[in-house]
Design a protein around this motif. Structure first.
Motif, PDB file in Angstrom:
ATOM      1  N   VAL A  95       0.843  -1.205   0.000  1.00 20.73           N
ATOM      2  CA  VAL A  95       0.000   0.000   0.000  1.00 20.73           C
ATOM      3  C   VAL A  95       0.871   1.245   0.000  1.00 20.73           C
ATOM      4  O   VAL A  95       0.595   2.224  -0.708  1.00 20.73           O
ATOM      5  CB  VAL A  95      -0.943  -0.008   1.222  1.00 20.73           C
ATOM      6  N   GLN A  96       1.949   1.221   0.783  1.00 16.58           N
ATOM      7  CA  GLN A  96       2.861   2.372   0.847  1.00 16.58           C
ATOM      8  C   GLN A  96       3.436   2.680  -0.529  1.00 16.58           C
ATOM      9  O   GLN A  96       3.490   3.852  -0.951  1.00 16.58           O
ATOM     10  CB  GLN A  96       3.990   2.083   1.833  1.00 16.58           C
ATOM     11  N   GLN A  97       3.848   1.640  -1.272  1.00 14.93           N
ATOM     12  CA  GLN A  97       4.419   1.863  -2.597  1.00 14.93           C
ATOM     13  C   GLN A  97       3.407   2.469  -3.560  1.00 14.93           C
ATOM     14  O   GLN A  97       3.717   3.403  -4.296  1.00 14.93           O
ATOM     15  CB  GLN A  97       4.954   0.551  -3.171  1.00 14.93           C
ATOM     16  N   ILE A  98       2.186   1.942  -3.558  1.00 10.73           N
ATOM     17  CA  ILE A  98       1.168   2.464  -4.474  1.00 10.73           C
ATOM     18  C   ILE A  98       0.790   3.890  -4.076  1.00 10.73           C
ATOM     19  O   ILE A  98       0.602   4.760  -4.937  1.00 10.73           O
ATOM     20  CB  ILE A  98      -0.083   1.557  -4.484  1.00 10.73           C
ATOM     21  N   ALA A  99       0.691   4.147  -2.779  1.00  6.13           N
ATOM     22  CA  ALA A  99       0.368   5.498  -2.312  1.00  6.13           C
ATOM     23  C   ALA A  99       1.453   6.488  -2.720  1.00  6.13           C
ATOM     24  O   ALA A  99       1.157   7.627  -3.121  1.00  6.13           O
ATOM     25  CB  ALA A  99       0.183   5.496  -0.796  1.00  6.13           C
ATOM     26  N   ASP A 100       2.721   6.073  -2.628  1.00  5.25           N
ATOM     27  CA  ASP A 100       3.824   6.949  -3.054  1.00  5.25           C
ATOM     28  C   ASP A 100       3.711   7.268  -4.541  1.00  5.25           C
ATOM     29  O   ASP A 100       3.938   8.404  -4.969  1.00  5.25           O
ATOM     30  CB  ASP A 100       5.163   6.271  -2.768  1.00  5.25           C
ATOM     31  N   MET A 101       3.373   6.256  -5.344  1.00  7.23           N
ATOM     32  CA  MET A 101       3.216   6.474  -6.790  1.00  7.23           C
ATOM     33  C   MET A 101       2.041   7.402  -7.084  1.00  7.23           C
ATOM     34  O   MET A 101       2.064   8.166  -8.051  1.00  7.23           O
ATOM     35  CB  MET A 101       3.024   5.136  -7.512  1.00  7.23           C
ATOM     36  N   ALA A 102       1.008   7.326  -6.221  1.00  2.00           N
ATOM     37  CA  ALA A 102      -0.177   8.170  -6.412  1.00  2.00           C
ATOM     38  C   ALA A 102       0.019   9.565  -5.830  1.00  2.00           C
ATOM     39  O   ALA A 102      -0.804  10.465  -6.077  1.00  2.00           O
ATOM     40  CB  ALA A 102      -1.395   7.516  -5.765  1.00  2.00           C
ATOM     41  N   GLY A 103       1.080   9.743  -5.050  1.00  2.00           N
ATOM     42  CA  GLY A 103       1.315  11.042  -4.424  1.00  2.00           C
ATOM     43  C   GLY A 103       0.370  11.325  -3.275  1.00  2.00           C
ATOM     44  O   GLY A 103       0.030  12.481  -3.002  1.00  2.00           O
ATOM     45  N   ILE A 104      -0.065  10.271  -2.586  1.00  2.00           N
ATOM     46  CA  ILE A 104      -1.012  10.412  -1.476  1.00  2.00           C
ATOM     47  C   ILE A 104      -0.346   9.892  -0.207  1.00  2.00           C
ATOM     48  O   ILE A 104       0.265   8.820  -0.203  1.00  2.00           O
ATOM     49  CB  ILE A 104      -2.308   9.620  -1.748  1.00  2.00           C
ATOM     50  N   ALA A 105      -0.457  10.647   0.868  1.00  2.00           N
ATOM     51  CA  ALA A 105       0.119  10.228   2.145  1.00  2.00           C
ATOM     52  C   ALA A 105      -0.745   9.149   2.781  1.00  2.00           C
ATOM     53  O   ALA A 105      -1.981   9.177   2.668  1.00  2.00           O
ATOM     54  CB  ALA A 105       0.244  11.422   3.089  1.00  2.00           C
ATOM     55  N   LEU A 106      -0.099   8.197   3.450  1.00  2.54           N
ATOM     56  CA  LEU A 106      -0.845   7.165   4.167  1.00  2.54           C
ATOM     57  C   LEU A 106      -1.553   7.772   5.373  1.00  2.54           C
ATOM     58  O   LEU A 106      -1.067   8.740   5.962  1.00  2.54           O
ATOM     59  CB  LEU A 106       0.100   6.069   4.666  1.00  2.54           C
TER      60      LEU A 106
END
Length: 664
Positions: free
Chosen positions: A89-100
């Motif tokens: 989830v962290q990797q996909i969120a980083d790619m999306a530019g969204i903070a966890l």
């Protein structure tokens, strides 16, 4: 930490799945349709030379038509790269530019403590490595040298030595500022009730660091140097970091090898052996894709780890009595979890040999020969249940049939269970019709329960075309045993021809359509060929190409027959002229009826079998089975009537009904 569905959907929507997968594969330019977000590549999960791995941005899914693996963004990262779910989830969120979302304080503190424990374990591993090279480690170095291990291999696996002193490691870690509670939490000392002063858990042992999927040290295995030690091999106790039944030794390295050598000999294969030294000796001999459970029988979690690396791992056991018993346990463990494209094979070493012995004295070639002779699970089960016994009476044959039925009944997947049942019935029919009155006693087989290692039967005899001594009259008359019928049922022709005339159905919902189970033997072969053609064509699949390929493969007569059936029954939604929207609706109706009908017929078969086997004294059970059979028969009749009404399946005109009956 837990994530809300809305958050997961948001980051999935912002990142095309092709952006995630594309970092690990090379897209095939000919088959991919980039403007449509439709991509094809060679599968990263198993070795192949032609692209059968499909990735579709619109659905956010990937699927391999070769090995059957499928999933979304997160599944790709957890299965291929070994990340846990929060890391994916962290990797996909980083790619999306969204903070966890911020984790709660307790979860954050727990993660920090875990990281600290990993640092402590790394310090311990370094200490053991240094001790192996010291004067105190001379005896351990000599032992490893006698076992044929090179300095490079010792370094690769980070082997070490735990000194004899009761407090050597404890004092070293304390000198590095590691607090007492962390040393205890790592399982590096014995402590607790009845132990006034803690002392080192491992003493006078060769040390094998056990790594996580992220290649961090989470535990140790220790091999005793003293012949008087109470346990020859010993693992770390269960800790926050280490749960023995959920870890495989050499997992991360073997996974890289299996997934990183497309087209090479070891590509896609994982071998499970019994011990640390087996893994290390095989690695030194060039077999780098081996793993081992940690001194216990294979567990469900470990089996799942194997399947994450390979659709059909090879379980390799020593050729002694203990190895055969372990193979039997592993077979029983695997059966309930089988799925299409997911199984295991079994390789048994020569009696008295383990992989370490074999490659150390004779090199890699004998081990490769053992692997080449690995048996499928179905073969292993058959040999175990039939070897070492005679079947010269009807009672013994009936007992064997009942035992095989019971063994395969635990398979949870309905389709796989059905094929296992069919396979065992075919084997029984061939075995008994071929004149086999007792088990073949030749060596080299899979040991039965209670038999001697090395005994195995052969199926023997020609494949039965009809009824064998172990097969009931009712079963012999069924489509499972007798030869194929001249014409497919009208319903099956509708399903097959609709896809040929409208291949867009296959592109939109491959998984469901590919799983259709036809009763007609010609249609079974036809369907297998069609799916292969579709996988090769990819997004460029169209009606004309599909028909041309099917005709080239010898199915022109069957296509003509099915087309005539459809025209006679006036089922216009299965023809190429029909509008796709109408086709989809009609196809879903036909598919639902077909699936339900197949399910009910199998229920009917099993109920009839149970009734036939019920004792005359089991009045209450027999009555309940009879009622259940009546209900199933009524449901089958209701479905047939419903089927007849929908789209003119036979009731609307005498001519159509005749076609459906004579051909079905």
């Amino acid at each position: 930490m837990r994530f809300s569905n809305s958050f997961l959907d948001e980051i999935r929507d912002r990142v095309p799945i092709s952006a995630v997968v594309g970092r690990r594969v090379t897209w095939d330019r000919k088959k991919s349709n980039v403007p449509r977000g439709d991509y094809w590549a060679c599968c990263p999960f198993h070795g192949e030379k032609s692209p059968s791995f499909h990735c579709e941005d619109r659905k956010g899914r990937f699927h391999c038509f070769g090995c059957g693996v499928s999933g979304d963004h997160f599944r790709f990262l957890t299965d291929l790269e070994g990340l846990n779910f929060p890391e994916a989830v962290q990797q996909i969120a980083d790619m999306a530019g969204i903070a966890l979302p911020q984790p709660d304080a307790q979860a954050e503190r727990r993660e920090k403590e875990r990281t600290t424990l990993l640092d402590v374990m790394e310090l311990a591993a370094q200490y053991f490595q240094e001790q192996l090279q010291s004067a105190a480690g001379a005896k351990a170095r000599a032992y490893l040298r006698d076992r044929g291990l090179t300095g490079r291999t010792i370094e690769t696996f980070r082997l070490g030595y735990a000194p004899e002193s009761r407090n050597a490691l404890k004092e070293f870690l304390a000198g590095k500022g590691v607090p007492k509670d962390q040393i205890e939490a790592c399982g590096l000392v014995r402590h607790g009730e009845g132990i006034p002063v803690s002392y080192d858990y491992f003493r006078d042992r060769i040390m094998f660091p056990i790594l996580s999927s992220r290649e961090r040290v989470i535990a140790f295995g220790g091999r005793a140097m003293s012949p008087d030690a109470p346990a020859k091999y010993m693992n770390s106790p269960e800790t926050e970091l280490f749960h023995k039944g959920q870890v495989l030794y050499n997992f991360a390295r073997a996974r890289r090898v299996a997934q990183g050598r497309a087209g090479e000999r070891d590509s896609g294969t994982i071998i499970a052996v019994e011990g640390y030294m087996d893994v290390i000796a095989l690695h030194q001999a060039g077999v780098e894709n081996a793993v081992a459970p940690l001194g216990t029988a294979l567990t469900e979690n470990q089996l799942d780890l194997l399947w994450k690396m390979s659709s059909e791992p090879v379980l390799c056991f020593d050729g002694d009595g203990a190895g055969v018993r372990a193979a039997n346990r592993a077979a029983d463990l695997a059966l309930p979890f089988l799925k299409p494209g997911r199984s295991v094979r079994f390789a048994l070493l020569p009696e008295g040999k383990d992989p370490d012995d074999l490659v150390r004295h004779e090199g890699r070639a004998p081990f490769d020969k053992v692997l080449s002779e690995a048996r499928p699970l179905a073969e292993a089960i058959w040999m175990r249940e039939t070897a070492g016994a005679g079947f010269d009476t009807p009672e013994k044959r009936a007992e064997l049939e009942a035992r095989l039925k019971q063994v395969v009944s635990v398979v949870a997947d309905e389709n796989v269970r059905r094929y296992y049942q069919q396979h065992m019935r075919d084997r029984l029919s061939s075995f008994f019709q071929g004149g086999n009155r007792g088990a073949d006693r030749r060596g080299g087989g899979f040991q039965p329960r209670g038999g001697r290692p090395g005994q195995a039967p052969a199926a023997g005899g020609p494949r039965a075309a009809g009824r064998g001594l172990g097969i009931s009259d009712r079963l012999a008359r069924s489509g499972l045993v007798r030869g194929h019928r001249d014409l497919p049922a009208l319903r099956e022709s509708v399903l097959a021809l609709t896809v040929v005339n409208h291949p867009q159905l296959l592109l939109d919902d491959y998984d469901e359509i590919a799983g259709i189970d036809f009763e007609n033997r010609d249609l079974q072969r036809f369907w297998s060929c069609l799916l292969t053609v579709a996988a090769k064509a990819g997004a460029k699949l169209d009606r004309d190409y599909l028909r041309e390929q099917m005709e080239e493969n010898g199915f022109d007569a069957l296509l003509s027959t099915m087309n005539q059936q459809i025209r006679n029954a006036r089922l216009w939604t299965a023809t190429k002229e029909a509008d796709l929207q109408d086709v989809v609706q009609a196809y879903r109706q036909a598919y639902a009826l077909h699936s339900r009908n197949k399910e009910l017929k199998w229920q009917k078969i099993e109920l009839e079998r149970e009734i036939a086997e019920a004792s005359v004294d089991e009045v209450e059970r027999g009555s309940a089975l009879t009622r259940a059979l009546s209900e199933v028969q009524q449901e089958i009749s209701r479905l047939e009537n419903q089927e007849a009404i929908i789209d003119g399946f036979g009731v609307m005109s005498g001519r159509v009904k005749g076609a459906a009956v004579s051909h079905g």
